[in-house]
Design a protein around this motif. Structure first.
Motif, PDB file in Angstrom:
ATOM      1  N   LEU A 154       0.747  -1.309   0.042  1.00 45.60           N
ATOM      2  CA  LEU A 154       0.165   0.020  -0.002  1.00 45.60           C
ATOM      3  C   LEU A 154       0.955   1.397  -0.032  1.00 45.60           C
ATOM      4  O   LEU A 154       0.423   2.384  -0.496  1.00 45.60           O
ATOM      5  N   HIS A 155       2.124   1.191   0.631  1.00 51.24           N
ATOM      6  CA  HIS A 155       2.767   2.248   0.748  1.00 51.24           C
ATOM      7  C   HIS A 155       3.352   2.787  -0.591  1.00 51.24           C
ATOM      8  O   HIS A 155       3.820   3.752  -0.965  1.00 51.24           O
ATOM      9  N   ASN A 156       3.214   1.650  -1.798  1.00 49.49           N
ATOM     10  CA  ASN A 156       3.516   1.924  -3.138  1.00 49.49           C
ATOM     11  C   ASN A 156       2.354   3.068  -3.726  1.00 49.49           C
ATOM     12  O   ASN A 156       2.555   3.871  -4.632  1.00 49.49           O
ATOM     13  N   TYR A 157       1.246   3.315  -3.055  1.00 51.60           N
ATOM     14  CA  TYR A 157       0.383   4.026  -3.590  1.00 51.60           C
ATOM     15  C   TYR A 157       0.233   5.556  -2.995  1.00 51.60           C
ATOM     16  O   TYR A 157      -0.658   6.318  -3.459  1.00 51.60           O
ATOM     17  N   ALA A 158       0.734   5.612  -2.127  1.00 42.98           N
ATOM     18  CA  ALA A 158       0.787   6.917  -1.123  1.00 42.98           C
ATOM     19  C   ALA A 158       1.964   7.255  -0.390  1.00 42.98           C
ATOM     20  O   ALA A 158       2.820   6.353   0.132  1.00 42.98           O
ATOM     21  N   GLU A 159       2.579   8.491  -0.199  1.00 40.49           N
ATOM     22  CA  GLU A 159       3.766   8.825   0.505  1.00 40.49           C
ATOM     23  C   GLU A 159       3.605   8.659   2.076  1.00 40.49           C
ATOM     24  O   GLU A 159       4.329   8.036   2.692  1.00 40.49           O
ATOM     25  N   TYR A 160       2.254   8.846   2.475  1.00 41.29           N
ATOM     26  CA  TYR A 160       2.200   8.366   4.004  1.00 41.29           C
ATOM     27  C   TYR A 160       1.129   7.288   3.968  1.00 41.29           C
ATOM     28  O   TYR A 160      -0.099   7.183   3.518  1.00 41.29           O
TER      29      TYR A 160
END
Length: 295
Positions: A66-72
């Motif tokens: 999921l971290h690949n989809y958002a910075e935080y």
């Protein structure tokens, strides 16, 4: 009831990932749906300043992806035990300083309104008492233009066990969840500010017998029965205790195949898009997102 659910999942945290095979399959199907519906999500430029909420994050098993989809990355779960294991996992990941974990209930999210760009939730929301409350909370925390991708287990799941107990004239010992109508109705209530698309799928896992099924459910914390608490004493054992004779009778009622005894998971996949002020509402009934499942 929420505290009881939290206790069951906390007790299962140490062995959750080892046994959560069908849950992992459904989680990946939800990722596939995200990538197909909005291919720009998994993009370096699209990540900047974005926040993803992993609602019902369990042991953080999907955190790295999921971290690949958002910075935080923000992981949230109702179970302190699950979050303990998630914290250990996140500490070993790159950019863990941009990742955090919080204890929270999906029906009363401890988040500010309009604070999240993306919500991902796989096989967690079925434990909510009120689907409408969960959907309303997701809508509240999403920013205008934000999106939510949800995989929710439905009533009708594990029908093999439910049917076998019914044929024996005994109450089912596993939980029954809200049906598809409840979740679609909850989404339609918010349709003045949400677009909703949905797809139904069925996933199946295979077991050697009913005891294997029930042990598997317990191993992932899904053995909670949503019923009123009962007082258990030495001379009055719990109605939830299952005798060997009952297990044998269950096996006789269920139909085995070459793969073993099937246990079905009926799932609805929801894609919710929060409208921007200048957007027009699209029809609630749209073409299915995709056809997925392991039937």
């Amino acid at each position: 009831m929420n505290s009881q659910i939290a206790q069951h999942f906390s007790a299962a945290a140490g062995q959750y990932e080892q046994h959560a095979c069908v849950q992992a399959e459904i989680a990946q199907a939800l990722f596939d749906l995200m990538n197909k519906a909005t291919p720009s999500l998994d993009n370096t430029c699209a990540r900047i300043d974005k926040t993803v909420l992993d609602l019902g994050c369990a042991t953080g098993v999907n955190a790295a992806q999921l971290h690949n989809y958002a910075e935080y990355y923000l992981g949230m779960d109702i179970s302190p035990g699950m979050l303990k294991y998630a914290a250990a996992k996140l500490s070993s990941l790159p950019n863990s300083t941009n990742m955090s974990l919080h204890l929270g209930d999906a029906e009363a999210l401890p988040l500010q309104s309009n604070s999240v760009d993306l919500v991902y939730s796989s096989m967690a929301l079925q434990w909510c008492n009120k689907p409408a409350s969960a959907i309303a909370e997701i809508k509240r925390v999403l920013k205008p233009g934000g999106e939510a991708f949800l995989a929710i287990m439905l009533g009708g799941s594990m029908h093999e066990l439910h049917d076998a107990w019914a044929q024996l004239g005994l109450p089912s010992r596993v939980n029954e969840f809200a049906d598809a109508h409840a979740w679609l109705k909850a989404s339609s209530i918010e349709s003045t500010s949400l677009n909703c698309r949905h797809e139904f799928s069925c996933f199946t896992e295979w077991h050697t017998n009913s005891l294997s099924m029930l042990k598997g459910l317990k191993a992932v914390g899904a053995d909670t029965k949503q019923a009123s608490e009962e007082k258990v004493t030495p001379d009055r054992p719990s109605k939830q205790m299952i005798m060997r004779s009952e297990l044998k009778a269950l096996d006789q009622q269920m139909v085995a195949t070459a793969k073993g005894y099937p246990l079905s998971y009926e799932v609805v996949f929801l894609h919710l898009s929060k409208l921007k002020h200048d957007q027009e509402l699209l029809s609630f009934e749209q073409a299915p997102l995709c056809t997925i499942g392991n039937k």
